[in-house]
Design an enzyme around this catalytic site. Structure first.
Site, PDB file in Angstrom:
ATOM      1  CB  SER A 112      -0.947  -0.442   1.483  1.00  0.00           C
ATOM      2  OG  SER A 112      -2.031  -0.656   1.038  1.00  0.00           O
ATOM      3  CG  HIS A 123      -2.343  -1.836  -3.644  1.00  0.00           C
ATOM      4  ND1 HIS A 123      -1.543  -3.140  -3.185  1.00  0.00           N
ATOM      5  CD2 HIS A 123      -2.847  -1.495  -2.359  1.00  0.00           C
ATOM      6  CE1 HIS A 123      -1.447  -3.339  -2.014  1.00  0.00           C
ATOM      7  NE2 HIS A 123      -2.392  -2.154  -1.793  1.00  0.00           N
ATOM      8  CG  HIS A 151      -4.704  -7.659  -0.459  1.00  0.00           C
ATOM      9  ND1 HIS A 151      -4.851  -6.529  -1.042  1.00  0.00           N
ATOM     10  CD2 HIS A 151      -3.349  -6.793   1.029  1.00  0.00           C
ATOM     11  CE1 HIS A 151      -3.717  -5.649  -0.354  1.00  0.00           C
ATOM     12  NE2 HIS A 151      -3.022  -5.509  -0.075  1.00  0.00           N
ATOM     13  CE1 TYR A 195      -8.439  -5.543   1.472  1.00  0.00           C
ATOM     14  CE2 TYR A 195      -6.991  -6.775   3.133  1.00  0.00           C
ATOM     15  CZ  TYR A 195      -7.185  -5.721   2.085  1.00  0.00           C
ATOM     16  OH  TYR A 195      -6.528  -4.627   1.369  1.00  0.00           O
ATOM     17  CD  GLU A 196      -7.745  -6.996  -2.717  1.00  0.00           C
ATOM     18  OE1 GLU A 196      -7.865  -6.937  -4.050  1.00  0.00           O
ATOM     19  OE2 GLU A 196      -6.781  -6.775  -2.654  1.00  0.00           O
ATOM     20  CB  ALA A 249       1.060  -0.156   4.512  1.00  0.00           C
ATOM     21  CG  MET A 278      -4.725  -6.498   6.744  1.00  0.00           C
ATOM     22  SD  MET A 278      -6.032  -5.460   6.685  1.00  0.00           S
ATOM     23  CE  MET A 278      -6.115  -4.367   7.463  1.00  0.00           C
ATOM     24  CB  SER A 279      -0.468  -8.728   2.356  1.00  0.00           C
ATOM     25  OG  SER A 279       0.752  -7.656   3.258  1.00  0.00           O
ATOM     26  CG  ASN A 288      -0.918   1.899  11.945  1.00  0.00           C
ATOM     27  OD1 ASN A 288      -0.480   1.297  10.416  1.00  0.00           O
ATOM     28  ND2 ASN A 288      -1.424   0.674  12.658  1.00  0.00           N
ATOM     29  CG  HIS A 297      -6.503   1.987   3.789  1.00  0.00           C
ATOM     30  ND1 HIS A 297      -5.656   1.337   3.472  1.00  0.00           N
ATOM     31  CD2 HIS A 297      -6.873   2.554   2.165  1.00  0.00           C
ATOM     32  CE1 HIS A 297      -4.970   0.633   2.182  1.00  0.00           C
ATOM     33  NE2 HIS A 297      -6.461   1.455   1.073  1.00  0.00           N
TER      34      HIS A 297
HETATM   35  N1  HPA Z   1      -3.134  -3.921  11.575  1.00  0.00           N
HETATM   36  C1  HPA Z   1      -2.679  -4.417   9.799  1.00  0.00           C
HETATM   37  N2  HPA Z   1      -2.637  -3.635   8.323  1.00  0.00           N
HETATM   38  C2  HPA Z   1      -2.161  -2.642   8.521  1.00  0.00           C
HETATM   39  C3  HPA Z   1      -1.826  -1.765   9.619  1.00  0.00           C
HETATM   40  C4  HPA Z   1      -2.563  -2.536  10.628  1.00  0.00           C
HETATM   41  O1  HPA Z   1      -2.696  -1.152  12.016  1.00  0.00           O
HETATM   42  N3  HPA Z   1      -1.212  -1.337   9.631  1.00  0.00           N
HETATM   43  C5  HPA Z   1      -1.333  -0.438   7.889  1.00  0.00           C
HETATM   44  N4  HPA Z   1      -1.229  -2.310   7.845  1.00  0.00           N
END
Ligand code: HPA
Length: 267
Positions: free
Chosen positions: A28, A58, A80, A82-83, A110, A205-206, A229, A241
């Site tokens: 991302s 993306h 991903h 989740y898609e 990310a 998530m990847s 973060n 996001h």
């Molecule tokens: N959690 C999951 N996926 C992420 C996060 C997070 O805090 N930050 C960026 N991708």
């Protein structure tokens, strides 16, 4: 001919027949690096069977060409779990990468951090991962090749070279364990406390399905997180996001320098 062999031929017809050395999957907010490859960019939509990779931030193109003197295939976006609910969504792209001749893959993402030494804006090399989702891209694979050893999944030599590249660029890259959470909702603070207690330093998530697929295909693999973060419950910051996309460029600038240096300094 297999689907991956057909697609590899289609790509060679457009981008030239020279074998690719490295694949690169961009996370991302990192997709712009695909635009810096000196070569040909092909939309995923023109590669039958490639995933849609429609998440904002993306860049769904496959760029094949030269980056810092190395022939690469750069995936500007990923699909991903989740898609689609399909953990093996990146299998065909990685089979195509292998068919193009690559033997190494660098995966980027990310991620949220559970360790104050890797604050937002930091870059973390993955020493290992935890498949917290329990999902697996090889479920349904029928051959014995499905029993992939994962002891040395994250390639120590590639990681050492990436670390040397970071040091040469004056970048203090962290190192730690990444936990895969399925998403697309973010984690709860209790889930973050749980995976932290299990030994994870970052969450996202990847990446994990791609590392498993890469090892299945016999590719050496290294992965790098750009921390966007602190994970849920670890700071007062709101997690979203939008925030991921706005923070990614800070770490992405470092990541790009590390990747370029790594490629330039390859033996
Ligand atoms: N959690 C999951 N996926 C992420 C996060 C997070 O805090 N930050 C960026 N991708």
């Amino acid at each position: 001919m297999s689907k991956s062999a057909e697609l590899a031929q289609l790509i060679r017809d457009r981008a030239g027949a020279a074998p690719v050395s490295h694949g690169l999957i961009l996370g991302s907010g990192l997709g712009h690096i695909a635009g810096e490859v000196d070569g040909v960019a092909i939309n995923y939509a023109d590669l039958p069977g490639f995933p849609h990779a429609a998440v904002s931030g993306h860049n769904p193109v496959l760029a094949v060409g030269m980056l810092e003197g190395v022939r690469v295939a750069v995936f500007g976006g990923r699909s991903h779990y989740y898609e689609s609910g399909h953990a093996g969504a990146m299998r065909l792209p990685l089979e195509v990468l292998k068919a193009l001749g690559a033997d190494r893959l660098i995966v980027t993402n990310a991620a949220g951090s559970m360790d104050a030494v890797n604050p937002p804006g930091a870059v973390m090399l993955l020493s290992d991962h935890i498949n917290f989702s329990g999902l697996n891209p090889l479920i349904g694979e029928r051959t014995d090749a499905r029993f992939v050893p994962m002891t040395d999944a994250h390639d120590a030599r590639m990681r050492a070279a990436l670390r040397a590249a970071a040091t040469a660029e004056g970048i203090d890259a962290g190192e730690g364990v990444y936990a895969w959470y399925s998403g697309p909702s973010f984690e709860t603070p209790a889930e973050i406390r749980a995976i932290r207690a299990l030994g994870a330093d970052a969450v996202g998530m990847s990446t994990v399905p791609e590392v498993i697929l890469a090892r299945f295909l016999g590719l050496r693999v290294a992965a790098i997180s750009v921390i966007t973060n602190m994970a849920a419950g670890m700071s007062d910051e709101k997690i979203s996001h939008e925030h991921t996309k706005s923070m990614a460029p800070i770490g992405a600038a470092k990541l790009e320098r590390i990747l370029r240096r790594y490629l330039r300094d390859l033996d």
